[in-house]
Write a protein that holds these residues in place. Structure first.
Motif, mmCIF file in Angstrom:
data_model
loop_
_atom_site.group_PDB
_atom_site.id
_atom_site.type_symbol
_atom_site.label_atom_id
_atom_site.label_comp_id
_atom_site.label_asym_id
_atom_site.label_seq_id
_atom_site.Cartn_x
_atom_site.Cartn_y
_atom_site.Cartn_z
ATOM 1 N N SER A 1 0.806 -1.211 0.000
ATOM 2 C CA SER A 1 0.000 0.000 0.000
ATOM 3 C C SER A 1 0.840 1.264 0.000
ATOM 4 N N LYS B 1 2.039 3.515 -1.826
ATOM 5 C CA LYS B 1 1.960 4.193 -3.116
ATOM 6 C C LYS B 1 1.641 5.662 -2.879
ATOM 7 N N VAL C 1 -6.466 13.330 -7.930
ATOM 8 C CA VAL C 1 -5.877 12.130 -7.344
ATOM 9 C C VAL C 1 -5.050 12.564 -6.145
ATOM 10 N N ASN C 2 -5.150 11.812 -5.049
ATOM 11 C CA ASN C 2 -4.325 12.119 -3.878
ATOM 12 C C ASN C 2 -4.091 10.838 -3.079
ATOM 13 N N ILE C 3 -3.367 9.892 -3.702
ATOM 14 C CA ILE C 3 -3.091 8.614 -3.059
ATOM 15 C C ILE C 3 -2.089 8.835 -1.926
ATOM 16 N N GLY C 4 -2.494 8.508 -0.725
ATOM 17 C CA GLY C 4 -1.654 8.719 0.450
ATOM 18 C C GLY C 4 -1.929 10.019 1.173
ATOM 19 N N ASN C 5 -2.689 10.939 0.516
ATOM 20 C CA ASN C 5 -3.058 12.234 1.127
ATOM 21 C C ASN C 5 -1.848 13.059 1.538
ATOM 22 N N PHE D 1 4.291 11.939 -8.423
ATOM 23 C CA PHE D 1 4.151 10.601 -7.868
ATOM 24 C C PHE D 1 5.522 10.059 -7.478
#
Length: 224
Positions: free
Chosen positions: A90, A92, A122-126, A219
Motif C-alpha cells: 500500500s 503508493k 488524485v491524492n493517493i496517500g493524502n 508521484f
C-alpha cells in the motif's frame, strides 16, 4: 572388565548400528536455518511476491503475515534481524491537482506568489495539501513532478518555478502576446528526503486573468 555400554568414567552414549559412536547435541542454528528455508519455499504459495531486483525491498501485495524478530521503520518498511526488508504494497504515493475556476489570486497568493489549486483529482496517500497547495514527501525516494500553468488574457510573460524546500529547481516561461491562453509547462525527477516540500511559485509576471485548467501532478517513482 567394564560392563557393556559403560566407559571407565561413566555411561557412554551409543547409536544403534554404530558401535561406540557418540551422539552430539542437536544444532539449533541448523534447525532455524532449515525452518527459514522452508518458509521461503512456501511463501510464494500463500501470497504473490514481487521482487523488483536484487537490491530493492520485497513487496507483499497480499495479506500474508510473516512472523519474525523485526521492527517497523519510519517509511513503512519492516526489517528483520536477518536483514530482510519487507515493504507494504500500500506504500503508493501520487497526486494531481487542477484549477477549476478563473478567479483572481487571493491576497495570500499575491503576497507569497504561491500558485494555488482548488480541486484534487488524485491524492493517493493524502500527501498533497490542497489548502496550501504543497506536497510533502512521506519517505525518501525518487519523485516525478510536472506542471502546466495557463495564463488567460494576459500579455505579460510569466515564469513559474517548481520549489523544493523554498528553492527553485526548474522553471517554465510563457510569453506569447498574440494568444488568449498559453501554458508554462515543465517536468522533472527529484531525489527527495522524507518531509521535503514541493510547490509552484510565480516568479515573474502575474495571473490576474486567472489560471483555469492549470495542473500540478507528482508521484513516487520508487523509494530509497
Amino acid at each position: 572388565m567394564p560392563a557393556p555400554g559403560r566407559g571407565p568414567r561413566g555411561p557412554r552414549l551409543t547409536m544403534p548400528g554404530r558401535r561406540g559412536a557418540l551422539r552430539e547435541p542437536a544444532d539449533c542454528g541448523s534447525c532455524l536455518g532449515a525452518a527459514l528455508a522452508l518458509l521461503l519455499l512456501l511463501l510464494p504459495a500463500c501470497c504473490p511476491v514481487r521482487a523488483q531486483n536484487d537490491t530493492e525491498p520485497i513487496v507483499l501485495e497480499g495479506k500474508c503475515l510473516v512472523v519474525c524478530d523485526s521492527s517497523p521503520s519510519a517509511d513503512g518498511a519492516v526489517t528483520s534481524s536477518l536483514g530482510i526488508s519487507v515493504r507494504s504494497g500500500s506504500a503508493k504515493v501520487a497526486f494531481s491537482a487542477t484549477r477549476s475556476t478563473n478567479h483572481e489570486p487571493s491576497e495570500m497568493s499575491n503576497r507569497t506568489m504561491t500558485i494555488y489549486f482548488d480541486q484534487v483529482l488524485v491524492n493517493i496517500g493524502n500527501h498533497f495539501d490542497l489548502a496550501s497547495s504543497i506536497f510533502v514527501a512521506p519517505r525518501k525516494g525518487i519523485y516525478s513532478f510536472s506542471f502546466h500553468v495557463v495564463k488567460v488574457y494576459n500579455r505579460q510573460t510569466i515564469q513559474v518555478s517548481l520549489m523544493q524546500n523554498g528553492y527553485p529547481v526548474i522553471s517554465a516561461f510563457a510569453g506569447d502576446q498574440d494568444v488568449t491562453r498559453e501554458a508554462a509547462s515543465n517536468g522533472v525527477l527529484l531525489l527527495m528526503e522524507r518531509e521535503d516540500k514541493v510547490h509552484l511559485k510565480l516568479e515573474r509576471g502575474n495571473l490576474m486573468g486567472g489560471w483555469k485548467y492549470s495542473t500540478f501532478s507528482g508521484f513516487l517513482v520508487f523509494p530509497l
